[in-house]
Design an enzyme around this catalytic site. Structure first.
Site, PDB file in Angstrom:
ATOM      1  N   GLU A  72       0.885  -1.166   0.000  1.00  0.00           N
ATOM      2  CA  GLU A  72       0.000   0.000   0.000  1.00  0.00           C
ATOM      3  C   GLU A  72       0.914   1.204   0.000  1.00  0.00           C
ATOM      4  OE1 GLU A  72      -3.156  -0.387  -0.517  1.00  0.00           O
ATOM      5  OE2 GLU A  72      -2.963  -2.539  -0.290  1.00  0.00           O
ATOM      6  N   ALA A  73       0.456   2.267  -0.653  1.00  0.00           N
ATOM      7  CA  ALA A  73       1.344   3.412  -0.801  1.00  0.00           C
ATOM      8  C   ALA A  73       0.539   4.699  -0.871  1.00  0.00           C
ATOM      9  CB  ALA A  73       2.189   3.228  -2.053  1.00  0.00           C
TER      10      ALA A  73
ATOM     11  N   HIS B 184      -7.496  -3.439  -0.058  1.00  0.00           N
ATOM     12  CA  HIS B 184      -6.603  -2.275   0.069  1.00  0.00           C
ATOM     13  C   HIS B 184      -5.926  -2.178   1.429  1.00  0.00           C
ATOM     14  CE1 HIS B 184      -8.037  -1.111  -3.817  1.00  0.00           C
ATOM     15  NE2 HIS B 184      -9.283  -0.979  -3.380  1.00  0.00           N
TER      16      HIS B 184
ATOM     17  N   ASP C 239      -5.083  -7.908   0.941  1.00  0.00           N
ATOM     18  CA  ASP C 239      -4.888  -8.153  -0.489  1.00  0.00           C
ATOM     19  C   ASP C 239      -4.011  -9.385  -0.744  1.00  0.00           C
ATOM     20  OD1 ASP C 239      -6.507  -6.053  -1.154  1.00  0.00           O
ATOM     21  OD2 ASP C 239      -4.894  -4.655  -1.663  1.00  0.00           O
TER      22      ASP C 239
HETATM   23  N1  DCM Z   1      -4.057   3.433  -5.380  1.00  0.00           N
HETATM   24  C1  DCM Z   1      -4.571   4.716  -5.576  1.00  0.00           C
HETATM   25  N2  DCM Z   1      -5.784   4.881  -6.203  1.00  0.00           N
HETATM   26  C2  DCM Z   1      -6.483   3.835  -6.640  1.00  0.00           C
HETATM   27  C3  DCM Z   1      -5.984   2.523  -6.454  1.00  0.00           C
HETATM   28  C4  DCM Z   1      -4.772   2.367  -5.814  1.00  0.00           C
HETATM   29  O1  DCM Z   1      -3.923   5.682  -5.178  1.00  0.00           O
HETATM   30  N3  DCM Z   1      -7.651   4.020  -7.241  1.00  0.00           N
HETATM   31  C5  DCM Z   1      -2.779   3.281  -4.704  1.00  0.00           C
HETATM   32  C6  DCM Z   1      -2.936   3.317  -3.192  1.00  0.00           C
HETATM   33  C7  DCM Z   1      -2.799   1.887  -2.799  1.00  0.00           C
HETATM   34  C8  DCM Z   1      -1.886   1.324  -3.858  1.00  0.00           C
HETATM   35  O2  DCM Z   1      -2.221   2.023  -5.039  1.00  0.00           O
HETATM   36  O3  DCM Z   1      -2.225   1.782  -1.520  1.00  0.00           O
HETATM   37  C9  DCM Z   1      -1.991  -0.158  -4.062  1.00  0.00           C
HETATM   38  O4  DCM Z   1      -3.288  -0.508  -4.498  1.00  0.00           O
HETATM   39  P1  DCM Z   1      -4.031  -1.799  -3.979  1.00  0.00           P
HETATM   40  O5  DCM Z   1      -4.626  -1.491  -2.647  1.00  0.00           O
HETATM   41  O6  DCM Z   1      -5.045  -2.100  -4.995  1.00  0.00           O
HETATM   42  O7  DCM Z   1      -3.014  -2.864  -3.778  1.00  0.00           O
HETATM   43 MG    MG Z   2      -3.253  -3.624  -1.837  1.00  0.00          MG
END
Ligand code: DCM
Ligand code: MG
Length: 332
Positions: free
Chosen positions: A21-22, A203, A208
């Site tokens: 997550e970022a 998320h 995940d």
């Molecule tokens: N992310 C984002 N906007 C989105 C989907 C994802 O900014 N619509 C970024 C924030 C999440 C990261 O990508 O922490 C990883 O996505 P995921 O949670 O799908 O692994």
């Molecule tokens: Mg994720």
């Protein structure tokens, strides 16, 4: 250690499922906030146990799994979307006194990998476009080349490839397209395809990873074979961005940061020419949500406000001149 496009010389023995997550999507040059790794052996994936369930048995989650989940202070504001979907905020990391991405993370990862039977493959959904390049960028920012001897593979690519090969499914895709539907490959869509329900804890890095393993178990044999021949050395991954590119207009940005965050401390990283900032929580609260020094797209910077004021003044002058002319004409 590897030739550029070399796949493993023997079958992968350990699949390390990973999710990050970022702070945002690639264009925002995100920083990692949460990392989760679950290491599952090939043996476990080849010998799945099932729970009887209607209409078909459901694979039980592997019992022997090594897990590593770490919270990392991203030291960069979350985009509103990232914060909303992950439920994470910058304040949470300050309040909980979480450390940044540093050498300890690499040590944790390498120690974790050293306990797994090789060859080891990192597996992430959409990993080639997001997780692997992001991890590489964070490692590069510390002056590190990557993860020696570790392979990586993307389940999104793998699932698309397997679907293409699947002749029966070809028919299904054809029929679905006829009805105006398109196959979806998001993590939640794939989970729904197999379990007819939506996964829990989407998320969150751990949630995940669990969802990814649940999906993987449904096509484990095919996916493992695909990865044996399509996994690539992690070190051949290109970083999502170069950290030194994060603040190209440094003098200007530095001045703005000093104005807006008077108490922020400037940190020079080990990489030459790289400038990074650390913000205390008090620094970020009142103004950070208005202007983000690490993004260049936020609209209400002081310069832009000045431009708007000038435009407004110009409009008043033009209106005044036009009004005066029309008044003069009406008098004479
Ligand atoms: N992310 C984002 N906007 C989105 C989907 C994802 O900014 N619509 C970024 C924030 C999440 C990261 O990508 O922490 C990883 O996505 P995921 O949670 O799908 O692994
Ligand atoms: Mg994720």
């Amino acid at each position: 250690m590897f030739a550029a496009s070399e796949s493993p010389s023997r079958p992968i023995e350990t699949f390390v499922f990973m999710d990050l997550e970022a702070t945002g999507l690639p264009l925002s040059r995100p920083k990692i906030a949460e990392m989760c790794l679950f290491a599952v052996s090939r043996h476990a994936l080849e010998n799945l146990q099932y729970r009887n369930s209607h209409p078909k048995p459901i694979p039980l989650f592997p019992r022997v799994v090594d897990k590593l989940c770490v919270c990392i202070n991203p030291d960069k504001p979350f985009t509103p979307m990232a914060s909303s979907i992950t439920g994470l905020t910058n304040e949470m990391f300050s309040w909980n006194k979480k450390q940044r991405f540093n050498l300890d993370i690499l040590h944790m990862m390498t120690t974790f990998f050293s306990r797994q039977h090789p060859p080891i493959c990192l597996v992430a959904h959409n990993g080639c476009s997001y997780d692997f390049p992001l991890l590489k960028a964070e490692l590069s920012a510390l002056g590190l080349s990557g993860l020696d001897g570790i392979y990586c593979a993307d389940t999104l690519k793998a699932m698309k490839a397997l679907d293409k090969e699947d002749i029966q499914l070809h028919q299904f895709i054809y029929e679905a397209r006829q009805c105006g539907k398109k196959m979806k490959y998001g993590l939640q869509d794939l989970y729904f395809r197999f379990y007819k329900a939506y996964p829990l804890n989407s998320h969150s890095a751990e949630g995940d990873v669990i969802t990814l393993i649940n999906i993987f178990q449904q096509r484990a044999t095919d996916l493992m074979l695909w990865m044996d021949s399509n996994a690539r050395p992690f070190n051949t991954t290109r970083a999502m961005y170069q950290d030194s590119e994060r603040l190209p207009d440094f003098p200007q940005t530095h001045e703005k940061i000093q104005q807006i965050y008077p108490n922020c401390s400037q940190v020079r990283s080990r990489q030459q020419g790289t400038q990074r900032y650390s913000f205390s929580q008090a620094d970020t609260e009142p103004v950070a949500n208005k202007w983000d020094p690490l993004h260049h797209t936020i609209s209400d910077t002081p310069d832009e406000i000045k431009k708007l004021l000038l435009l407004f003044l110009g409009l008043i002058i033009i209106t005044w001149i036009a009004f005066r002319n029309s008044w003069n004409m009406s008098v004479f």
